[in-house]
Write an enzyme that holds these catalytic residues in place. Structure first.
Site, PDB file in Angstrom:
ATOM      1  N   VAL A 191       0.838  -1.201   0.000  1.00 22.42           N
ATOM      2  CA  VAL A 191       0.000   0.000   0.000  1.00 22.42           C
ATOM      3  C   VAL A 191       0.875   1.255   0.000  1.00 22.42           C
ATOM      4  CG1 VAL A 191      -1.610   1.355   1.399  1.00 22.42           C
ATOM      5  CG2 VAL A 191      -1.960  -1.115   1.127  1.00 22.42           C
ATOM      6  N   LYS A 235     -25.449 -12.063 -10.098  1.00 20.06           N
ATOM      7  CA  LYS A 235     -24.115 -11.977 -10.701  1.00 20.06           C
ATOM      8  C   LYS A 235     -24.213 -11.646 -12.188  1.00 20.06           C
ATOM      9  CE  LYS A 235     -22.262 -15.099  -7.216  1.00 20.06           C
ATOM     10  NZ  LYS A 235     -22.100 -16.528  -6.853  1.00 20.06           N
TER      11      LYS A 235
END
Lengths: 453, 453
Positions: free
Chosen positions: B55, B225
């Protein structure tokens, strides 16, 4: 009618500061107009409306660098130029697509673009496998994007999944069929029983192999892709020089037949693995070689010019990505995806993730890498042969998985499949076997991958 | 020793303005600690060093919202809270992971987070399939990220490839096996020859089907989905209500046997297709139903609880993504990838691509969608039967691909496979066949997908 100023919240004003004026187009230069470049240009021109909607601003082709400006390419000739440096340097070029291939001048041009803060999309695996560090540093310094989805496995999204989708997971292994030419040849040998030389010639006639096929058949292309995949998977800078490489030119029709007899097929694999050293510390192994793959493994059924990459990660388990690994249109699809994302970043501000090399894992020498061998021998047909052969494996601390004896003539055949052992121990065993009187010939040695042992 | 001020170039200063102070951690709240939440928490705690490196700043777990605070979950109990609203609202929470499932309070909590400028990662397909618009608008207004890779096909990267890798291509079709429960049941019926009820019961015993299996077996989960996939593929807002849905509960052992006889298998498919209306304009068809799939199609070999999604695009050709579509760890892998990307965006500035709905393609009614039917009939065994049956297909303008007649008793069997025709014409033909005297019974009607015709 203008909106009253009071309706503009400070938040909206802040948001507006991030975006360029809506009508300011984003200029694109395409370097090279071969198979891939032509398709990129076609998509930019044919799908301009969709691309504008997806980016948020018009994506405008400023020019295409070509060698021969006289050739009719079906587009406005004013877009063509031979002065590639001037094209990259144009003030109205924000994004550069490099599809020239080769190291120079691609490297110099990409650096020039990045150093001017322009984002770059490239399909150049050979360049990336050598110079990613230098290029990524330039991108980082100038806050530009350097995208290269097209450099590995053509249209198949694998760079972005490794960099982004798996960014929170721990990748343990990447195994890929990443070279279409060799996969075409090996698949054809498997189907027809023909030998390597004839099949290579046929691949050339059909356009699947280049006039000089060395980069493909000797594994250089796959090794460059393996270096890129390993860099992404293991957050470590890996170059082609770190990749152990063996090509397919010594694979025989007999090898393929043996593979079949063992419910396997032969594939040229790019393998990137996390392995432990003797103290249990992580190292990585990056290698390209032809290998037996069990027919039950998902890569076994990837045939012809198709590519596939299997990724095994701690939480995700096994993933597979499959599709067309080469060709103008599929590769252009990957280039265009990168181009839209780079353009969005230009428009909205922000940047895609850059190079991640923090893990700095050491690369294990090939000799230390655990592999399995499949050794084919012609042996004397007399009592004690198996015992003598087995003793050589034991001396090198290599455990045998299966043995098959065939024939009862002067030239009996013995096939030994080992468990995993250090590659150097396996190689030493094979060398020792060659010295044994009872072993007439070691007729083939192939590694076996894609098994759980 | 401090660096002399003169060494800070204006460019470096500009770059520095983009990043937060290096030591400022990014706070994460996890809502829900079921299978997925537990794995997300484990990865956050176990892999903190790697995540920080990826990160750029520490990713710190601020708290986990649970229902029962008394239960021992193997983590510091101070991290647990039942006050989910307060957790989301904490000043030191920058990112929210929603793995509660269900519509409320998930929707309210995600909106609260986004409205406070916090980025959200969710695995909640049911919520997204209804409320993506509202959630995406909130994310857009507050410049937050809304990521949901885990909502479709678990660990398999398919959301990011559709949104980003294929952003410059034109997707024509997405076909997926996106529900593990139904695929487990259909695979088991195919392997064992058992009927639906017994196999469902067995799936329940093995933990592959829930106590109330309705959401899975009736196709609701797959339809959610499909709506998400269609939205991404076609840059159009699609909700569950737009999806034609049929479940697997009427599939019989005889259907599976018939499939085998035709070198097919039965799969519950989520299909998202670009289709043309009568004037040649693009529409989209989004549907979920059990269908015959030829054994030669890549989806036919996706068995058990695995998922796979095939994407066909103009330039890329056919791609396939394969892996584990459910389970705590695989779904957590997808959540963590999104979390790292959202955290990077918080740290460096910038945002991932938001919702893209510019194309606003109309959804075609199921009746207008071109499909192929596989019709199984018991017919009287006398001359003229085939002619009479064929006449019904012709009346509805449906072209027949193959006919197979079996048996010579009073109950002869006739199987008709059609070419593509409007689904309404096929359904009307079947209705008409049922009225024919010579047709004793229409024993099964299944669609056929995954063929090139």
């Amino acid at each position: 009618m203008t909106a009253p100023e009071s309706s503009v919240s400070s938040e909206a004003a802040e948001a507006a500061a991030f975006v360029s004026p809506v009508d300011k187009p984003i200029g694109v230069a395409v370097l090279g107009m071969g198979n891939v470049g032509s398709e990129v240009v076609r998509i930019l021109l044919d799908h301009a409306t969709d691309l504008t909607a997806r980016v948020g601003a018009p994506l405008v082709l400023r020019g295409v660098a070509v060698r021969d400006i006289g050739k009719d390419r079906g587009i406005d000739p004013d877009l063509l130029t031979t002065d590639v440096r001037a094209l990259v340097a144009r003030d109205d070029v924000d994004l550069v697509v490099e599809v020239l291939g080769g190291i120079e001048p691609a490297r110099e041009l990409i650096l020039a673009a990045l150093n001017a803060g322009k984002s770059v999309v490239t399909a150049n695996k050979a360049l990336l496998a050598e110079y990613t560090g230098e290029l990524a540093d330039a991108a980082e310094s100038h806050r530009a994007d350097l995208y290269f989805e097209a450099a590995v496995a053509g249209a198949i999204p694998v760079v972005r999944p490794l960099m982004q989708s798996l960014a929170g997971d721990r990748v343990n292994r990447v195994i890929g069929i990443v070279n279409g030419t060799t996969n075409f040849i090996l698949s054809a040998m498997d189907e027809t029983g023909a030998d390597y030389a004839d099949t290579l010639a046929e691949a050339g006639r059909l356009g699947y192999a280049e006039a000089d096929p060395t980069a493909d058949v000797e594994g250089f292309d796959a090794a460059a892709k393996a270096a890129i995949l390993a860099s992404l998977a293991f957050h470590t800078r890996v170059t082609s020089a770190d990749v152990h490489r063996e090509g397919i030119s010594s694979i025989t029709a007999a090898d393929i037949a043996t593979a079949r007899a063992f419910d396997c097929t032969v594939k040229l694999l790019a393998l990137c693995e996390r392995v432990s050293d003797d103290d249990g510390n992580d190292r990585i192994s990056v290698r390209v070689y032809p290998s037996l793959v069990p027919l039950s493994h998902p890569l076994a059924s990837v045939s012809g010019a198709f590519n596939a990459v299997v990724v095994e990660a701690e939480a995700a388990g096994r993933l597979m990505f499959y599709g067309q690994g080469a060709g103008g249109a599929p590769t252009a699809s990957a280039v265009m995806g990168d181009l839209v994302m780079a353009a969005r970043n230009k428009f909205y501000g922000g940047r895609g993730p850059g190079e991640s090399t923090y893990a700095k894992l050491p690369v294990a020498p090939m000799g230390d890498t655990p592999t399995r061998y499949h050794v084919n021998m012609q042996v004397a047909d007399r009592a004690g042969v198996l015992s003598a052969v087995a003793a050589e494996f034991a001396k090198n601390d290599v455990s045998i998985s299966t043995v098959r004896q065939e024939g009862a003539s002067k030239h009996a055949r013995l096939v030994v499949v080992t468990h995993r052992a250090k590659d150097s121990a396996l190689a030493a065993t094979v060398d020792a076997l060659k010295e044994l009187d009872i072993v007439t010939a070691v007729t083939s040695v192939l590694r076996l991958e894609g098994t759980s042992e």
